[in-house]
Write a protein that holds these residues in place. Sequence first.
Motif, PDB file in Angstrom:
ATOM      1  N   VAL A 135       0.714  -1.090  -0.149  1.00 53.18           N
ATOM      2  CA  VAL A 135      -0.013  -0.179  -0.075  1.00 53.18           C
ATOM      3  C   VAL A 135       0.917   1.334   0.140  1.00 53.18           C
ATOM      4  CG1 VAL A 135      -1.675   1.386   1.540  1.00 53.18           C
ATOM      5  CG2 VAL A 135      -1.800  -1.180   1.205  1.00 53.18           C
ATOM      6  N   MET A 136       1.900   1.372   0.775  1.00 55.25           N
ATOM      7  CA  MET A 136       3.002   2.458   0.779  1.00 55.25           C
ATOM      8  C   MET A 136       3.586   2.435  -0.537  1.00 55.25           C
ATOM      9  SD  MET A 136       5.929   2.969   3.255  1.00 55.25           S
ATOM     10  CE  MET A 136       5.313   2.991   4.783  1.00 55.25           C
ATOM     11  N   VAL A 137       4.060   1.547  -1.125  1.00 53.46           N
ATOM     12  CA  VAL A 137       4.740   1.670  -2.618  1.00 53.46           C
ATOM     13  C   VAL A 137       3.843   2.340  -3.273  1.00 53.46           C
ATOM     14  CG1 VAL A 137       5.788   0.386  -4.270  1.00 53.46           C
ATOM     15  CG2 VAL A 137       6.480  -0.166  -1.960  1.00 53.46           C
ATOM     16  N   GLY A 138       2.381   1.627  -3.396  1.00 49.15           N
ATOM     17  CA  GLY A 138       1.648   2.158  -4.287  1.00 49.15           C
ATOM     18  C   GLY A 138       1.232   3.723  -4.020  1.00 49.15           C
ATOM     19  N   GLN A 139       1.163   4.307  -2.945  1.00 51.06           N
ATOM     20  CA  GLN A 139       0.910   5.715  -2.568  1.00 51.06           C
ATOM     21  C   GLN A 139       2.146   6.439  -3.154  1.00 51.06           C
ATOM     22  OE1 GLN A 139       0.026   5.382   1.698  1.00 51.06           O
ATOM     23  NE2 GLN A 139      -2.035   5.274   1.431  1.00 51.06           N
ATOM     24  N   PHE A 141       4.289   5.680  -5.450  1.00 52.58           N
ATOM     25  CA  PHE A 141       4.383   5.816  -6.902  1.00 52.58           C
ATOM     26  C   PHE A 141       3.289   6.596  -7.320  1.00 52.58           C
ATOM     27  CE2 PHE A 141       6.971   2.344  -6.717  1.00 52.58           C
ATOM     28  CZ  PHE A 141       7.900   2.521  -8.042  1.00 52.58           C
ATOM     29  N   ALA A 142       2.145   6.788  -6.758  1.00 51.87           N
ATOM     30  CA  ALA A 142       0.822   7.587  -7.497  1.00 51.87           C
ATOM     31  C   ALA A 142       1.123   9.102  -7.088  1.00 51.87           C
ATOM     32  CB  ALA A 142      -0.372   7.044  -6.664  1.00 51.87           C
ATOM     33  N   SER A 143       1.853   9.368  -6.147  1.00 53.62           N
ATOM     34  CA  SER A 143       2.343  10.716  -5.824  1.00 53.62           C
ATOM     35  C   SER A 143       3.419  11.175  -6.669  1.00 53.62           C
ATOM     36  CB  SER A 143       2.302  11.126  -4.300  1.00 53.62           C
ATOM     37  OG  SER A 143       3.537  10.370  -3.778  1.00 53.62           O
ATOM     38  N   ASP A 145       6.495  10.088  -6.161  1.00 51.08           N
ATOM     39  CA  ASP A 145       7.676  10.198  -5.100  1.00 51.08           C
ATOM     40  C   ASP A 145       8.067   8.893  -4.450  1.00 51.08           C
ATOM     41  OD1 ASP A 145       9.079  11.593  -3.351  1.00 51.08           O
ATOM     42  OD2 ASP A 145       7.666  11.520  -1.514  1.00 51.08           O
ATOM     43  N   ALA A 146       8.121   8.121  -5.537  1.00 53.15           N
ATOM     44  CA  ALA A 146       8.830   6.796  -5.490  1.00 53.15           C
ATOM     45  C   ALA A 146      10.166   6.827  -4.529  1.00 53.15           C
ATOM     46  CB  ALA A 146       8.741   5.794  -6.400  1.00 53.15           C
ATOM     47  N   LEU A 147      11.042   7.584  -5.042  1.00 59.46           N
ATOM     48  CA  LEU A 147      12.444   7.582  -4.419  1.00 59.46           C
ATOM     49  C   LEU A 147      12.493   7.785  -2.963  1.00 59.46           C
ATOM     50  CD1 LEU A 147      14.193   9.632  -7.402  1.00 59.46           C
ATOM     51  CD2 LEU A 147      14.150   7.046  -6.824  1.00 59.46           C
ATOM     52  N   SER A 148      11.364   8.311  -2.416  1.00 61.16           N
ATOM     53  CA  SER A 148      11.427   8.431  -0.972  1.00 61.16           C
ATOM     54  C   SER A 148      10.770   7.411   0.013  1.00 61.16           C
ATOM     55  CB  SER A 148      10.492   9.931  -0.380  1.00 61.16           C
ATOM     56  OG  SER A 148       9.230   9.877  -0.859  1.00 61.16           O
TER      57      SER A 148
END
Length: 316
Positions: A135-139, A141-143, A145-148
């Motif tokens: 869920v965290m990864v999906g959020q 990527f959707a925002s 901000d995957a690098l953080s």
Amino acid sequence: MPKPYVAINQVIVKNEPKTFEMFQSVGPKVCMTTARHKGFVGFQNHIEIGVVPMGTRYGAAKMDMLKESSTMGLYQYTMWKDWKDHEEMHKQNWSSLFRLCYSCMSQVVWGPWEPLYEITMADMPLNTEMTDFTVMVGQKFASGDALSLPPISQPYGKRVVTYGEHVVKEGMEKEFEETLSRLLPMFKRAPGFLGYMVLKEIGASPLGSLQLSAKSWHQMLESANGMDVPDPNGNFSPEQARNKPQKYVVHMEWSSTDAAQFGLGRVFLSPEYREIHDQIVDTLIYGPYIRVLNPVMEGSFWREYLNEVNLQKATW
């Protein structure tokens, strides 16, 4: 939003099954009583399992000594919007807390002692179970901000804390803090490193430490059953217990004891880490003395609060 504070109730107890049974039955009741106060923002309770040997500085020490020690330390963190909230909570709930805590005294070898700390620097992840991680990864990527993505900091008995005690020479507190702010973020490169807090001791809780006036002390000791509640009269004010020279605790979290041992070992084995850490050592009177703790009970919502507060985060 106010800066958070931490009270750490410290006690040494018998290392036997009865202690764990009491901890599991009484601990949640203490936490629920504590949560009556609106200034309470969470808790994290630990058992001490060992000591960081630091290149065999202590020849008898090991990272995990829980099975061979006759006693063990308990370090019970409670987090607060203000340290005064903690003191007010003790006065408002004195009878309940006294009876709950005193019911465990048959297992106590030393303590309690409850210092109060200001969190001066922090970079702590939220606790995440593997079931939450997707869920965290999906959020992220959707925002965009995957690098953080933060490290996976699993709750309860699935990680360890290194609890580093430092006492700093008078007049060198600023140098200690500034140098520490350069060193701590470097550990993000170490496998298994999860996060850190720097805790600056500002006093101690008289009621949380059962440091009572002479009259109340005798009421407690002379009770027929050990459960008669003495008058809630502390023998000092929290500010009177402020350490001089200044004491700090560096709280670091790791995925395992091996990660902690090899990660902290960088201050000896990496010239880059060693150079900065040596500057810290030269500011000290006492330490670094580092205990290894295992979080066994936690209301992890304090991390949500901490991450909303604009605390200093050291940069690298």
